[in-house]
Design a protein around this motif. Structure first.
Motif, mmCIF file in Angstrom:
data_model
loop_
_atom_site.group_PDB
_atom_site.id
_atom_site.type_symbol
_atom_site.label_atom_id
_atom_site.label_comp_id
_atom_site.label_asym_id
_atom_site.label_seq_id
_atom_site.Cartn_x
_atom_site.Cartn_y
_atom_site.Cartn_z
ATOM 1 N N THR A 180 -10.602 -2.413 -8.834
ATOM 2 C CA THR A 180 -10.185 -1.597 -9.977
ATOM 3 C C THR A 180 -9.618 -2.505 -11.062
ATOM 4 O O THR A 180 -8.624 -3.185 -10.853
ATOM 5 C CB THR A 180 -9.115 -0.571 -9.556
ATOM 6 N N GLN A 189 0.395 1.620 -14.343
ATOM 7 C CA GLN A 189 -0.911 1.874 -13.723
ATOM 8 C C GLN A 189 -1.107 1.062 -12.460
ATOM 9 O O GLN A 189 -1.605 1.566 -11.451
ATOM 10 C CB GLN A 189 -2.032 1.572 -14.717
ATOM 11 N N VAL A 192 0.786 2.561 -9.586
ATOM 12 C CA VAL A 192 0.133 3.762 -9.051
ATOM 13 C C VAL A 192 -0.981 3.371 -8.094
ATOM 14 O O VAL A 192 -1.120 3.938 -7.002
ATOM 15 C CB VAL A 192 -0.418 4.626 -10.199
ATOM 16 N N VAL A 193 -1.781 2.360 -8.492
ATOM 17 C CA VAL A 193 -2.880 1.905 -7.628
ATOM 18 C C VAL A 193 -2.339 1.343 -6.327
ATOM 19 O O VAL A 193 -2.853 1.644 -5.235
ATOM 20 C CB VAL A 193 -3.744 0.850 -8.360
ATOM 21 N N SER A 195 0.521 2.042 -4.852
ATOM 22 C CA SER A 195 1.091 3.110 -4.023
ATOM 23 C C SER A 195 0.002 3.920 -3.330
ATOM 24 O O SER A 195 0.178 4.365 -2.194
ATOM 25 C CB SER A 195 1.960 4.027 -4.883
ATOM 26 N N GLN A 196 -1.131 4.108 -4.004
ATOM 27 C CA GLN A 196 -2.248 4.833 -3.385
ATOM 28 C C GLN A 196 -2.857 4.044 -2.236
ATOM 29 O O GLN A 196 -3.420 4.626 -1.307
ATOM 30 C CB GLN A 196 -3.310 5.139 -4.438
ATOM 31 N N LEU A 197 -2.754 2.715 -2.304
ATOM 32 C CA LEU A 197 -3.331 1.849 -1.282
ATOM 33 C C LEU A 197 -2.277 1.336 -0.303
ATOM 34 O O LEU A 197 -2.516 0.355 0.402
ATOM 35 C CB LEU A 197 -4.041 0.661 -1.944
ATOM 36 N N LYS A 198 -1.131 1.980 -0.252
ATOM 37 C CA LYS A 198 -0.055 1.544 0.637
ATOM 38 C C LYS A 198 -0.523 1.565 2.092
ATOM 39 O O LYS A 198 -1.069 2.547 2.571
ATOM 40 C CB LYS A 198 1.159 2.455 0.462
ATOM 41 N N CYS A 200 -2.932 -0.219 3.255
ATOM 42 C CA CYS A 200 -4.363 -0.568 3.333
ATOM 43 C C CYS A 200 -4.548 -2.044 2.963
ATOM 44 O O CYS A 200 -3.712 -2.632 2.269
ATOM 45 C CB CYS A 200 -5.185 0.300 2.383
#
Length: 340
Positions: A180, A189, A192-193, A195-198, A200
């Motif tokens: 991304t 931004q 946010v990315v 935190s979404q991939l925490k 992983c």
């Protein structure tokens, strides 16, 4: 370039001047015309690149793409057969020698990192661009600052994964997270990315503020000055040592672990791999000139006839280097996110 003999990479000292000359020639001889029917795939890939903002950046990206795919002569031939694209016919007698030079270029192999394009809007100069794979963890430990569409690393949290691995330093720019692009991103931004991939696996593409020879990447100088004005305590550390999981202008060292966390050093050599039932133990064997050691890792889902565990056998030059590899692997478990 012919005298160099090898493939042309981003580190070639003649690449920027060659591309700049081609750009000047095309700007002089062509009008603006967007409906090119030939080579549409390269054009569409250029249009789809989110890291490019200006027409200049997109043109430079297309030029590098044409060199990499050896399609520049075909591209120019198409343009020469489209009269309304040509600015003037007064220099058409020069097209033949120009095409002959392009054919010479087409015989060279260009191995360019196309992801390294975020600064083509401003300059033909390219930074050191590396990608690092981070273990699944709760917090990478990066303090970020957003400045003019760039995501800078302002600090590293003490004791975090980033602080331990030293794969990034203050002043570096995060260009991508798991593919991304963060180019022209708004404040928050990147957080946010992340935190979404925490928890992983993360793949961070980084633009280095400084090259290995100590020179600062020129397009970043003014931005780094602004960072220091906002934060006078900002200390820009040395360029991190290259990690074997990185990709970019610097050639990557030998990869020892094919799967899992890549904690690998350049002096390590992968000898062979056996499934766990085929071995009786793991350990270390000292030889006069090197040390052979082994440990078990979990099979990946792609491994044929998966048996659950695999024994990876490696060789290092000294006992000290062997111990350093094992310690780095063991320390990584402190930051790894576990799932049951």
């Amino acid at each position: 370039m012919q005298a160099d003999g090898d493939a042309v990479t981003d580190s070639n000292p003649h690449l920027a001047s060659c591309c700049q000359l081609l750009e000047l020639l095309l700007r002089k001889g062509l009008q603006r015309y967007c409906r090119l029917s030939a080579l549409s795939l390269a054009v569409e890939q250029t249009k789809a690149c989110k890291k490019l903002i200006s027409a200049q950046g997109r043109g430079r990206f297309l030029l590098r793409l044409a060199l990499s795919r050896k399609i520049l002569p075909q591209f120019i031939t198409h343009l020469l057969h489209t009269p309304r694209v040509l600015e003037s016919n007064s220099n058409c007698h020069l097209s033949e020698p120009f095409m002959s030079l392009l054919l010479v270029l087409s015989h060279k192999e260009f191995k360019l990192v196309m992801e390294n394009c975020s600064f083509l809007d401003e300059s033909w100069l390219l930074p050191v661009y590396e990608t690092y794979d981070v273990v699944p963890c709760r917090d990478v430990g990066l303090v970020l600052r957003y400045l003019r569409g760039r995501v800078f690393v302002l600090d590293l949290t003490p004791g975090s994964q980033a602080d331990f691995d030293k794969f990034i330093c203050r002043g570096d720019v995060i260009d991508e997270i798991n593919g991304t692009s963060l180019r022209n991103s708004k404040s928050g931004q990147a957080g946010v990315v992340l935190s979404q991939l925490k928890g992983c696996p993360l793949s961070l593409s980084v633009v280095r503020w400084k090259a290995q020879d100590g020179t600062v990447f020129r397009p970043l100088i003014k931005l780094l000055q602004l960072l220091r004005m906002e934060n006078p305590d900002l200390q820009l550390g040395p360029t991190p040592p290259q990690h074997p999981s990185s990709k970019g202008q610097i050639s990557s060292p030998t990869q020892c672990l094919k799967e899992g966390r890549q904690t690998i050093l350049s002096f390590c050599e992968d000898l062979f791999v056996h499934h766990y039932p085929e071995i009786s133990c793991v350990g270390r064997l000292n030889q006069p000139d090197y040390t052979i050691f082994a440990f078990c890792v979990a099979d990946s889902p792609e491994t044929p006839l998966s048996t659950g565990f695999c024994c990876v056998v490696l060789r290092a030059r000294t006992i000290k280097e062997c111990e350093e590899i094992v310690c780095r692997i063991a320390t990584g478990f402190k930051h790894t996110e576990w799932f049951v």
